[in-house]
Design a protein around this motif. Structure first.
Motif, PDB file in Angstrom:
ATOM      1  N   MET A   1       0.819  -1.198   0.000  1.00 21.20           N
ATOM      2  CA  MET A   1       0.000   0.000   0.000  1.00 21.20           C
ATOM      3  C   MET A   1       0.864   1.263   0.000  1.00 21.20           C
ATOM      4  O   MET A   1       0.505   2.253  -0.616  1.00 21.20           O
ATOM      5  CB  MET A   1      -0.949  -0.030   1.199  1.00 21.20           C
ATOM      6  CG  MET A   1      -2.006   1.034   1.140  1.00 21.20           C
ATOM      7  SD  MET A   1      -2.956   0.936  -0.372  1.00 21.20           S
ATOM      8  CE  MET A   1      -4.565   1.092   0.274  1.00 21.20           C
ATOM      9  N   ASP A   2       2.018   1.217   0.693  1.00 14.58           N
ATOM     10  CA  ASP A   2       2.907   2.374   0.704  1.00 14.58           C
ATOM     11  C   ASP A   2       3.364   2.729  -0.706  1.00 14.58           C
ATOM     12  O   ASP A   2       3.499   3.914  -1.034  1.00 14.58           O
ATOM     13  CB  ASP A   2       4.137   2.113   1.581  1.00 14.58           C
ATOM     14  CG  ASP A   2       3.797   2.131   3.066  1.00 14.58           C
ATOM     15  OD1 ASP A   2       2.727   2.660   3.428  1.00 14.58           O
ATOM     16  OD2 ASP A   2       4.600   1.617   3.863  1.00 14.58           O
ATOM     17  N   ASP A   3       3.598   1.701  -1.535  1.00 16.21           N
ATOM     18  CA  ASP A   3       4.017   1.960  -2.905  1.00 16.21           C
ATOM     19  C   ASP A   3       2.964   2.753  -3.664  1.00 16.21           C
ATOM     20  O   ASP A   3       3.295   3.665  -4.417  1.00 16.21           O
ATOM     21  CB  ASP A   3       4.292   0.650  -3.645  1.00 16.21           C
ATOM     22  CG  ASP A   3       5.572  -0.029  -3.172  1.00 16.21           C
ATOM     23  OD1 ASP A   3       6.384   0.631  -2.502  1.00 16.21           O
ATOM     24  OD2 ASP A   3       5.736  -1.216  -3.471  1.00 16.21           O
ATOM     25  N   LEU A   4       1.692   2.415  -3.469  1.00 14.87           N
ATOM     26  CA  LEU A   4       0.615   3.127  -4.162  1.00 14.87           C
ATOM     27  C   LEU A   4       0.539   4.578  -3.698  1.00 14.87           C
ATOM     28  O   LEU A   4       0.319   5.483  -4.509  1.00 14.87           O
ATOM     29  CB  LEU A   4      -0.722   2.420  -3.949  1.00 14.87           C
ATOM     30  CG  LEU A   4      -0.821   0.985  -4.474  1.00 14.87           C
ATOM     31  CD1 LEU A   4      -2.204   0.418  -4.222  1.00 14.87           C
ATOM     32  CD2 LEU A   4      -0.454   0.909  -5.942  1.00 14.87           C
ATOM     33  N   ILE A   5       0.767   4.802  -2.419  1.00 12.68           N
ATOM     34  CA  ILE A   5       0.775   6.173  -1.891  1.00 12.68           C
ATOM     35  C   ILE A   5       1.954   6.941  -2.478  1.00 12.68           C
ATOM     36  O   ILE A   5       1.805   8.095  -2.886  1.00 12.68           O
ATOM     37  CB  ILE A   5       0.799   6.164  -0.347  1.00 12.68           C
ATOM     38  CG1 ILE A   5      -0.531   5.617   0.176  1.00 12.68           C
ATOM     39  CG2 ILE A   5       1.073   7.564   0.215  1.00 12.68           C
ATOM     40  CD1 ILE A   5      -0.539   5.302   1.660  1.00 12.68           C
ATOM     41  N   ASP A   6       3.117   6.296  -2.563  1.00 14.25           N
ATOM     42  CA  ASP A   6       4.292   6.939  -3.172  1.00 14.25           C
ATOM     43  C   ASP A   6       4.026   7.284  -4.636  1.00 14.25           C
ATOM     44  O   ASP A   6       4.398   8.371  -5.101  1.00 14.25           O
ATOM     45  CB  ASP A   6       5.522   6.032  -3.095  1.00 14.25           C
ATOM     46  CG  ASP A   6       6.093   5.925  -1.695  1.00 14.25           C
ATOM     47  OD1 ASP A   6       5.744   6.762  -0.829  1.00 14.25           O
ATOM     48  OD2 ASP A   6       6.884   4.989  -1.453  1.00 14.25           O
ATOM     49  N   ILE A   7       3.390   6.388  -5.355  1.00 12.82           N
ATOM     50  CA  ILE A   7       3.071   6.621  -6.769  1.00 12.82           C
ATOM     51  C   ILE A   7       2.115   7.803  -6.894  1.00 12.82           C
ATOM     52  O   ILE A   7       2.290   8.672  -7.755  1.00 12.82           O
ATOM     53  CB  ILE A   7       2.511   5.337  -7.415  1.00 12.82           C
ATOM     54  CG1 ILE A   7       3.621   4.298  -7.510  1.00 12.82           C
ATOM     55  CG2 ILE A   7       1.895   5.626  -8.777  1.00 12.82           C
ATOM     56  CD1 ILE A   7       3.144   2.890  -7.779  1.00 12.82           C
ATOM     57  N   GLU A   8       1.124   7.846  -6.030  1.00 13.42           N
ATOM     58  CA  GLU A   8       0.189   8.976  -6.053  1.00 13.42           C
ATOM     59  C   GLU A   8       0.927  10.289  -5.751  1.00 13.42           C
ATOM     60  O   GLU A   8       0.709  11.305  -6.425  1.00 13.42           O
ATOM     61  CB  GLU A   8      -0.936   8.763  -5.044  1.00 13.42           C
ATOM     62  CG  GLU A   8      -1.941   9.891  -5.039  1.00 13.42           C
ATOM     63  CD  GLU A   8      -3.068   9.693  -4.047  1.00 13.42           C
ATOM     64  OE1 GLU A   8      -3.787  10.676  -3.802  1.00 13.42           O
ATOM     65  OE2 GLU A   8      -3.231   8.575  -3.511  1.00 13.42           O
ATOM     66  N   GLN A   9       1.808  10.280  -4.764  1.00 16.32           N
ATOM     67  CA  GLN A   9       2.559  11.488  -4.410  1.00 16.32           C
ATOM     68  C   GLN A   9       3.497  11.917  -5.541  1.00 16.32           C
ATOM     69  O   GLN A   9       3.622  13.112  -5.827  1.00 16.32           O
ATOM     70  CB  GLN A   9       3.342  11.265  -3.115  1.00 16.32           C
ATOM     71  CG  GLN A   9       2.447  11.178  -1.901  1.00 16.32           C
ATOM     72  CD  GLN A   9       3.182  10.746  -0.636  1.00 16.32           C
ATOM     73  OE1 GLN A   9       4.291  10.209  -0.688  1.00 16.32           O
ATOM     74  NE2 GLN A   9       2.555  10.970   0.504  1.00 16.32           N
TER      75      GLN A   9
END
Length: 183
Positions: free
Chosen positions: A1-9
């Motif tokens: 899930m952290d990866d998806l947040i990083d991608i969004e950021q």
């Protein structure tokens, strides 16, 4: 899930630093300032799943007022990393928009880390105008485009100004704005 947040950021940084910061899209600053640009990250790993994710996002846009969400950027980091495949996928998107009755209501624009305009070489600086950290699909309301075109004094001149702007960037500016390309 952290990866998806990083991608969004990372996508949000690209939007704010490159698209808005360089004024590549003179229409993006206002909706961004008012929180009307949605960024969605899909975990789709194949074209069929990606179409389902795009359908979900367009259905969501259909259900929301433009004053709430004007446009959506869908990041697809796990599919279509090859630019030629990505580019050909737009033929499927066009058919799909017609099939679901969204033609004339929405357009889909593309951005990709390896974006290359026809009749240019991959290292042509003008390609930076459409290079993003991930394969992106910009879901745009036609009504929004119509208003933007009507209110801008020189819409036809935007691409040439954008190419001149990114071509004028020095090496340090390019590394700062496009770390995923010039790391």
């Amino acid at each position: 899930m952290d990866d998806l947040i990083d991608i969004e950021q990372q996508t949000r940084r690209w939007l704010e630093d490159v698209v808005i910061g360089l004024n590549l899209c003179p229409f993006a600053a206002e909706p961004n300032r008012h929180g009307r640009i949605r960024i969605a990250v899909t975990e789709a790993a194949d074209e069929e799943s990606l179409l389902a994710a795009l359908q979900e996002e367009l259905s969501l846009l259909d259900s929301l007022e433009e004053s709430e969400t004007e446009t959506t950027l869908v990041a697809a980091p796990f599919v279509l990393d090859n630019f030629d495949d990505y580019n050909q996928f737009f033929d499927v998107i066009e058919l799909w928009l017609r099939e679901f009755g969204w033609e004339g209501t929405y357009q889909v624009a593309g951005f990709h880390p390896d974006y290359c305009f026809a009749d240019t070489t991959p290292d042509d600086p003008g390609n930076l105008t459409n290079r993003s950290p991930w394969p992106l699909f910009h879901l745009i309301r036609e009504a929004s485009i119509d208003r933007a075109v009507a209110s801008h004094p020189d819409v036809d001149g935007i691409p040439a100004r954008n190419i001149a702007r990114v071509s004028a960037l020095g090496p340090e500016e390019r590394r700062k704005l496009f770390p995923y390309l010039f790391g």
